[in-house]
Design an enzyme around this catalytic site. Sequence first.
Site, PDB file in Angstrom:
ATOM      1  N   GLY A 225       0.886  -1.123  -0.129  1.00 19.75           N
ATOM      2  CA  GLY A 225       0.081  -0.090  -0.178  1.00 19.75           C
ATOM      3  C   GLY A 225       0.893   1.246  -0.117  1.00 19.75           C
ATOM      4  N   THR A 227       3.061   4.421   1.175  1.00 20.40           N
ATOM      5  CA  THR A 227       4.342   4.803   2.181  1.00 20.40           C
ATOM      6  C   THR A 227       3.728   5.247   3.499  1.00 20.40           C
ATOM      7  OG1 THR A 227       5.724   4.927   0.606  1.00 20.40           O
ATOM      8  CG2 THR A 227       6.428   5.956   2.332  1.00 20.40           C
ATOM      9  N   ALA A 228       2.710   6.326   3.470  1.00 16.58           N
ATOM     10  CA  ALA A 228       2.339   6.793   4.640  1.00 16.58           C
ATOM     11  C   ALA A 228       1.613   5.736   5.713  1.00 16.58           C
ATOM     12  CB  ALA A 228       1.326   7.848   4.451  1.00 16.58           C
ATOM     13  N   THR A 229       0.762   4.724   4.969  1.00 15.83           N
ATOM     14  CA  THR A 229       0.388   3.710   5.872  1.00 15.83           C
ATOM     15  C   THR A 229       1.427   2.662   6.243  1.00 15.83           C
ATOM     16  OG1 THR A 229      -1.507   4.096   4.245  1.00 15.83           O
ATOM     17  CG2 THR A 229      -1.496   2.036   5.666  1.00 15.83           C
ATOM     18  N   GLU A 247       5.547  -3.417   1.117  1.00 16.90           N
ATOM     19  CA  GLU A 247       5.540  -3.114  -0.285  1.00 16.90           C
ATOM     20  C   GLU A 247       4.985  -1.662  -0.614  1.00 16.90           C
ATOM     21  OE1 GLU A 247       7.622  -4.748  -2.275  1.00 16.90           O
ATOM     22  OE2 GLU A 247       7.812  -6.450  -0.843  1.00 16.90           O
ATOM     23  N   CYS A 281       1.850   0.504  -9.187  1.00 15.51           N
ATOM     24  CA  CYS A 281       3.201   0.903  -8.299  1.00 15.51           C
ATOM     25  C   CYS A 281       4.380   0.887  -9.230  1.00 15.51           C
ATOM     26  CB  CYS A 281       3.506   0.195  -7.137  1.00 15.51           C
ATOM     27  SG  CYS A 281       3.441  -1.554  -7.551  1.00 15.51           S
ATOM     28  N   GLU A 383       4.126  10.477  -5.191  1.00 14.36           N
ATOM     29  CA  GLU A 383       3.358   9.715  -5.796  1.00 14.36           C
ATOM     30  C   GLU A 383       2.035  10.220  -6.153  1.00 14.36           C
ATOM     31  OE1 GLU A 383       2.138   5.983  -3.959  1.00 14.36           O
ATOM     32  OE2 GLU A 383       2.974   4.901  -5.782  1.00 14.36           O
TER      33      GLU A 383
HETATM   34  P1  NDP Z   1      -3.221   2.532   1.339  1.00 17.85           P
HETATM   35  O1  NDP Z   1      -1.853   2.562   2.087  1.00 17.85           O
HETATM   36  O2  NDP Z   1      -4.229   3.504   1.674  1.00 17.85           O
HETATM   37  O3  NDP Z   1      -3.998   1.173   1.823  1.00 17.85           O
HETATM   38  C1  NDP Z   1      -3.445  -0.256   1.514  1.00 17.85           C
HETATM   39  C2  NDP Z   1      -4.201  -1.274   2.467  1.00 17.85           C
HETATM   40  O4  NDP Z   1      -4.033  -0.896   3.854  1.00 17.85           O
HETATM   41  C3  NDP Z   1      -5.749  -0.992   2.341  1.00 17.85           C
HETATM   42  O5  NDP Z   1      -6.490  -2.509   2.438  1.00 17.85           O
HETATM   43  C4  NDP Z   1      -6.008  -0.296   3.650  1.00 17.85           C
HETATM   44  O6  NDP Z   1      -7.411  -0.195   3.630  1.00 17.85           O
HETATM   45  C5  NDP Z   1      -5.035  -0.659   4.417  1.00 17.85           C
HETATM   46  N1  NDP Z   1      -4.892   0.443   5.448  1.00 17.85           N
HETATM   47  C6  NDP Z   1      -5.096   1.706   5.664  1.00 17.85           C
HETATM   48  N2  NDP Z   1      -4.576   2.341   6.855  1.00 17.85           N
HETATM   49  C7  NDP Z   1      -4.237   1.200   7.485  1.00 17.85           C
HETATM   50  C8  NDP Z   1      -3.671   1.114   8.844  1.00 17.85           C
HETATM   51  N3  NDP Z   1      -3.718   2.237   9.674  1.00 17.85           N
HETATM   52  N4  NDP Z   1      -3.553  -0.040   9.486  1.00 17.85           N
HETATM   53  C9  NDP Z   1      -3.593  -0.976   8.620  1.00 17.85           C
HETATM   54  N5  NDP Z   1      -4.046  -1.325   7.457  1.00 17.85           N
HETATM   55  C10 NDP Z   1      -4.389   0.001   6.804  1.00 17.85           C
HETATM   56  O7  NDP Z   1      -2.819   2.326  -0.241  1.00 17.85           O
HETATM   57  P2  NDP Z   1      -3.823   2.347  -1.655  1.00 17.85           P
HETATM   58  O8  NDP Z   1      -4.925   1.132  -1.148  1.00 17.85           O
HETATM   59  O9  NDP Z   1      -4.361   3.680  -1.718  1.00 17.85           O
HETATM   60  O10 NDP Z   1      -2.817   1.859  -2.550  1.00 17.85           O
HETATM   61  C11 NDP Z   1      -2.206   2.564  -3.276  1.00 17.85           C
HETATM   62  C12 NDP Z   1      -0.784   2.704  -2.803  1.00 17.85           C
HETATM   63  O11 NDP Z   1      -0.276   1.143  -2.895  1.00 17.85           O
HETATM   64  C13 NDP Z   1       0.208   3.356  -3.815  1.00 17.85           C
HETATM   65  O12 NDP Z   1       1.151   4.055  -3.029  1.00 17.85           O
HETATM   66  C14 NDP Z   1       0.934   2.126  -4.487  1.00 17.85           C
HETATM   67  O13 NDP Z   1       2.314   2.376  -4.863  1.00 17.85           O
HETATM   68  C15 NDP Z   1       1.113   1.087  -3.526  1.00 17.85           C
HETATM   69  N6  NDP Z   1       1.352  -0.024  -4.023  1.00 17.85           N
HETATM   70  C16 NDP Z   1       2.741  -0.685  -3.894  1.00 17.85           C
HETATM   71  C17 NDP Z   1       2.984  -1.986  -4.677  1.00 17.85           C
HETATM   72  C18 NDP Z   1       4.112  -2.609  -4.314  1.00 17.85           C
HETATM   73  O14 NDP Z   1       4.341  -3.543  -4.567  1.00 17.85           O
HETATM   74  N7  NDP Z   1       5.553  -1.706  -3.790  1.00 17.85           N
HETATM   75  C19 NDP Z   1       1.977  -2.640  -5.441  1.00 17.85           C
HETATM   76  C20 NDP Z   1       0.694  -1.695  -5.449  1.00 17.85           C
HETATM   77  C21 NDP Z   1       0.564  -0.555  -4.875  1.00 17.85           C
HETATM   78  P3  NDP Z   1      -8.605   0.550   3.187  1.00 17.85           P
HETATM   79  O15 NDP Z   1      -8.605   0.492   1.674  1.00 17.85           O
HETATM   80  O16 NDP Z   1      -9.630   0.403   3.855  1.00 17.85           O
HETATM   81  O17 NDP Z   1      -8.029   2.007   3.574  1.00 17.85           O
END
Ligand code: NDP
Length: 481
Positions: A225, A227-229, A247, A281, A383
Amino acid sequence: MRIKNFINGEFVEPIGGKYFDNIDPSTGQVFYQVPDSYSEDVAKAVEAAKNAFPQWASTPAAKRSAILMKLSNLIEKNLDRLALSESKDNGKPLKLATTVDIPRARDNFSFFATAILHTENAMHDMGQSGFNYTLRSPLGVVGCISPWNLPLYLFSWKIAPALATGNCVVAKPSEVTPVTAFLLSELCNEAGLPPGVLNIVHGYGHTAGQAIVEHPETKAISFTGGTATGKIIAGIAAQQFKKTSLELGGKNANIIFADCDLEEAIKTSVKSSFANQGQICLCGSRILIHEDIYQDFVEKFIPLVKNLRVGNPQAPDTQIGALVSKPHLEKVLSYIDLARSEGGKVIAGGNRIKLEGPQAGGFYLEPTVIEGLSNTCRTNQEEIFGPVVTLQSFRNDEEALALANGTPYGLSATVWTKNLDRAHRIAANLDVGIVWVNCWLVRDLRTPFGGSKASGMGREGGIYALNFFTEPKNICIKLNP
Ligand code: NDP
């Protein structure tokens, strides 16, 4: 329609009884309702996983493999239904979901189901005085949290190795795109996966997701997901000495040298810029072009970008579908405004598209190309994760490398050159986890996958994933003379 949590092999309502709407981004209309789960739902899932663990961990690898192969075959059998759901949930072209996302989810299961049949344990020989051998055991209950851009593809990329190595899983797909994970839970029962081995809890990240990370019984967290998360998750996990694989985001450079096959570089750059609406990503969002071919590149690239067909994701000729959600569309549009305010010139796209008919409320955006920005401005540092790329020119190899490495991220890069020496030298000096030379997104599931710097920690894929989901134990045997 409502989807449900999958706990202990059963489909259950969230304990609090609350749901929220899931929107079809191609129309802006409600598609499904999603359980709004909290820590009490996660606690039930962890308990089910904990109870299932002793038996699943001691199930012979060949039997675990057979169940996961069955799941892989069921994904293939249900490919059309899964692809349509993925396209409606995420807004991606149906063709992409049918040819990439769902086949890749199928392959993730078959890859790890067979990988566990071919592993070896290490032995360190000390000659006459003895030897060591290393056992690898599953960790127990592990948490897998995945994003919305490649929903089933990334969800399965985590749970397949976790399950194959004998762990029990509590997983949460993105709340924005949970439908194919729900459909997968139906297939798990059909495949004969024992109850509690995989549990799927739906809900928001900061509630359900974070509860998985915080639960003292989850021994490892595999997260993909933003980077902030990732930072929040790493902070919580560190307090409990929990293993993490993170990742995260990227701001990848696509470097076009003057000695490349320009036609091939341009054709692939259209894909690496805009595939999945630029929401991968690994998309090359910063295109760096040698100054000698800059004009030539622009003159050939821009007409191809303007020709991309944006439309209803389910139409067979659509190349660019809808962005995943209204807030995300607004975020991407705000970056285009930012780029303008930073002095950037939009040379293609830049505007929201309003389609006719049922798609009138959908979240469509023109593929956008911007030039004239410095590498240090926010547009080139942060990003955007949408169909937006910037163009910059460079004078020599050193400058190309400095620009490519000049962001906080380090996920991937693409290098276009026919010069073998240059390709190796540049690849070795790029501060990223993955480099493609004269290609993009060519994947071999055995290779290490992941990034450096703010793009994450750890690697997935092949033996890296099998090692992440197991704990090594060394056993030292002393031989008497
Ligand atoms: P987020 O970080 O917003 O969310 C990713 C997942 O984490 C979601 O299921 C989300 O739930 C969950 N989540 C959010 N907050 C928390 C928390 N505090 N504790 C635990 N879980 C949490 O990312 P996005 O879904 O917006 O995805 C896009 C990002 O993912 C981009 O930055 C992209 O670059 C990255 N990415 C990286 C890849 C890699 O392999 N390096 C591949 C694909 C994407 P919810 O959706 O319900 O908020």
